[in-house]
Design a protein around this motif. Structure first.
Motif, PDB file in Angstrom:
ATOM      1  N   ASP A 188     -44.150  46.974  65.004  1.00  0.00           N
ATOM      2  CA  ASP A 188     -43.575  45.959  65.884  1.00  0.00           C
ATOM      3  C   ASP A 188     -42.671  44.995  65.139  1.00  0.00           C
ATOM      4  OD1 ASP A 188     -45.513  44.779  64.404  1.00  0.00           O
ATOM      5  OD2 ASP A 188     -46.496  43.721  66.067  1.00  0.00           O
ATOM      6  N   ASP A 245     -33.010  48.169  74.178  1.00  0.00           N
ATOM      7  CA  ASP A 245     -34.291  47.517  74.431  1.00  0.00           C
ATOM      8  C   ASP A 245     -34.213  46.749  75.749  1.00  0.00           C
ATOM      9  OD1 ASP A 245     -36.702  46.218  74.413  1.00  0.00           O
ATOM     10  OD2 ASP A 245     -36.406  45.213  72.488  1.00  0.00           O
ATOM     11  N   THR A 247     -36.339  44.820  77.020  1.00  0.00           N
ATOM     12  CA  THR A 247     -36.942  43.480  76.964  1.00  0.00           C
ATOM     13  C   THR A 247     -36.015  42.448  76.334  1.00  0.00           C
ATOM     14  OG1 THR A 247     -37.965  43.967  74.816  1.00  0.00           O
ATOM     15  CG2 THR A 247     -39.228  44.511  76.800  1.00  0.00           C
ATOM     16  N   LYS A 280     -38.116  50.957  77.341  1.00  0.00           N
ATOM     17  CA  LYS A 280     -39.229  50.012  77.516  1.00  0.00           C
ATOM     18  C   LYS A 280     -39.326  49.523  78.961  1.00  0.00           C
ATOM     19  CE  LYS A 280     -38.932  48.474  72.691  1.00  0.00           C
ATOM     20  NZ  LYS A 280     -38.914  47.345  71.748  1.00  0.00           N
ATOM     21  N   SER A 281     -39.106  50.430  79.892  1.00  0.00           N
ATOM     22  CA  SER A 281     -39.193  50.048  81.305  1.00  0.00           C
ATOM     23  C   SER A 281     -40.622  49.682  81.698  1.00  0.00           C
ATOM     24  CB  SER A 281     -38.694  51.199  82.185  1.00  0.00           C
ATOM     25  OG  SER A 281     -39.501  52.356  82.010  1.00  0.00           O
ATOM     26  N   ASP A 282     -41.614  50.113  80.926  1.00  0.00           N
ATOM     27  CA  ASP A 282     -43.002  49.792  81.256  1.00  0.00           C
ATOM     28  C   ASP A 282     -43.297  48.312  81.095  1.00  0.00           C
ATOM     29  OD1 ASP A 282     -44.584  49.840  78.192  1.00  0.00           O
ATOM     30  OD2 ASP A 282     -42.569  50.638  78.423  1.00  0.00           O
ATOM     31  N   ALA A 283     -42.459  47.593  80.351  1.00  0.00           N
ATOM     32  CA  ALA A 283     -42.662  46.161  80.125  1.00  0.00           C
ATOM     33  C   ALA A 283     -41.791  45.309  81.033  1.00  0.00           C
ATOM     34  CB  ALA A 283     -42.380  45.811  78.658  1.00  0.00           C
ATOM     35  N   LEU A 284     -41.139  45.928  82.028  1.00  0.00           N
ATOM     36  CA  LEU A 284     -40.229  45.192  82.901  1.00  0.00           C
ATOM     37  C   LEU A 284     -40.672  45.317  84.353  1.00  0.00           C
ATOM     38  CD1 LEU A 284     -36.784  46.361  81.414  1.00  0.00           C
ATOM     39  CD2 LEU A 284     -37.991  44.221  80.921  1.00  0.00           C
ATOM     40  N   SER A 308     -39.138  55.107  79.427  1.00  0.00           N
ATOM     41  CA  SER A 308     -40.135  54.429  78.590  1.00  0.00           C
ATOM     42  C   SER A 308     -40.690  55.463  77.620  1.00  0.00           C
ATOM     43  CB  SER A 308     -41.259  53.830  79.437  1.00  0.00           C
ATOM     44  OG  SER A 308     -42.305  53.348  78.601  1.00  0.00           O
ATOM     45  N   THR A 311     -44.844  55.413  77.747  1.00  0.00           N
ATOM     46  CA  THR A 311     -45.529  56.052  78.873  1.00  0.00           C
ATOM     47  C   THR A 311     -44.940  57.415  79.231  1.00  0.00           C
ATOM     48  OG1 THR A 311     -44.089  54.959  80.504  1.00  0.00           O
ATOM     49  CG2 THR A 311     -46.084  53.778  79.789  1.00  0.00           C
TER      50      THR A 311
END
Length: 430
Positions: A188, A245, A247, A280-284, A308, A311
């Protein structure tokens, strides 16, 4: 094994062996005569693309390669043996450039491909070659022709069908790990990827190779971050997958940063087909996805795919989109896409200020950084391993084994000659 994609080496083919000066002297033979044989030809320098290699680390510590010189001629009209060749085994996709890194001298794109890069010198004639009806006892010989020598750069450009691009922490390594059997480092924090990675992607019943390179930041073409030297590994790719990204606060700025670096780098990268992925669509939230997707499509003028890597949502659709473009490109041009020579500027020596301080400039004529002062490194500066690998700094010496001269007893009556002489894709203009 440490990844090394460029190295500077010195190559020299073998000199030709000298001819011999000898005469036939045997009991009960009334008339003798010259019978000195010719010298042997020097060995060649051969470069071979070997399957299974993916780094030039073998050429970091040994940088001088010299083929064996030809053996000298001998009496009884015996010619000298040919010198042994020296073979450099390099990974597939290696380019050989001149010392100035401006001209591609050789490009090896297929496993098993061999090129005689430097030819050995021809052997010299012995005195038997110079006999004439009026000169029956010549003592003339030729010392042999010298071989060729040259400093060259070995530059590895990985051969992949698709290349991954994006800012640090855009999810490139996660995408590679989710779609291939490769196991890149994932964390990260930025710049977890320090060397390019290759992976084989399976989409349906077909496969293609994808390359992941370290992330780019603004000013990478000037040496910021890890620089842009790794962009050479996606020059041979047929399509680029640009991951952004989701996010990030400003996805449009992220997209334009990478596009600017591609245009500044050159190498036809900015003209390659590109698939844009909002990662990173899982965080939106759904509203955020629609908003950022619309903004990216307006800025790029192309369709933006949402996915994502964690996922797996949307990953399969991206892979099939890449496969479609790759198959179309191979149908048009089945050969490996030519990658031009791109010159990389090495970082300054340890202890000197980085070029972004404004006090150091790169001199193309001398091939080194000029200006700047020695000083302590600040936090965030590079380590010694980040220095340009391959080549020698001024004043350094390398241990190398020099070819020893061939010695041996000469047959009686011989004189040895001296050798001291001489779809969903977009194309952007650069």
């Amino acid at each position: 094994m440490k990844f090394l994609d460029q190295a500077k080496v010195f190559l020299k083919s073998g000199d030709g062996g000298p001819g011999a000066v000898a005469f036939r002297r045997e009991k009960f033979i009334e008339f003798g005569g010259p019978d000195g044989g010719d010298g042997g030809r020097g060995g060649d320098v051969i470069i071979e693309a070997a399957d299974g290699l993916n780094t030039l680390i073998d050429y970091r510590y040994k940088q001088h390669f010299k083929a064996q010189r030809g053996h000298h001629g001998m009496g009884s009209n015996r010619n000298g043996a040919r010198g042994e060749d020296v073979v450099l085994r390099v990974p597939v996709g290696t380019q050989i450039l001149d010392e100035n890194q401006e001209t591609v001298l050789c490009d090896l794109t297929e496993a098993g491909q061999r090129r005689v890069f430097l030819r050995g010198g021809d052997g010299g004639h012995g005195n038997a070659h110079f006999k004439t009806p009026t000169n029956r006892a010549p003592r003339k010989f030729h010392p042999g022709w010298p071989g060729q020598e040259q400093w060259v750069w070995l530059r590895l450009k990985l051969i992949a069908d698709a290349g991954l691009l994006g800012l640090p922490n855009a999810g490139k390594s996660t995408f590679l790990a989710a779609t291939t059997a490769a196991k890149p480092k994932i964390a990260d924090y930025p710049f977890t990827t320090l060397a390019p990675n290759l992976g084989v992607v399976r989409a349906g019943d077909e496969e293609f190779v994808i390359a992941d390179i370290p992330g780019l930041i603004e000013g990478a073409h000037e040496g910021h971050g890890l620089g842009d030297r790794f962009l050479g590994h996606v020059e041979r790719s047929r399509i680029l997958l640009h991951l952004i990204d989701g996010t990030a606060d400003d996805v449009v700025a992220s997209y334009r940063t990478i596009r600017n670096e591609l245009e500044a780098y050159g190498g036809n990268l900015a003209d390659k087909p590109e698939v844009i992925g909002l990662n990173k669509s899982d965080a939106l939230l759904d509203e955020e996805i629609e908003e950022k997707k619309k903004a990216l499509e307006e800025a790029s003028g192309a369709e933006v795919m949402v996915l994502s890597g964690v996922t797996g949502d949307g990953v399969k659709q991206v892979l099939y989109r890449l496969l479609t473009v790759i198959k179309e490109s191979k149908a048009e041009d089945p050969e490996v896409i030519n990658a031009p020579a791109t010159r990389s500027i090495p970082r300054p020596p340890v202890g000197q200020k980085l070029p972004d301080d404004g006090e150091m400039q790169w001199d193309d004529e001398t091939g080194e950084w000029v200006g700047g002062e020695d000083g302590d490194l600040e936090n965030g500066d590079f380590e010694e391993d980040d220095l340009e690998e391959g080549g020698l700094e001024e004043g350094e010496e390398l241990d190398g084994e020099e070819d020893e001269g061939l010695d041996g007893d000469e047959p009686e009556g011989e004189e040895d000659g001296s050798d001291d002489d001489t779809d969903g894709t977009s194309r952007h203009g650069a």
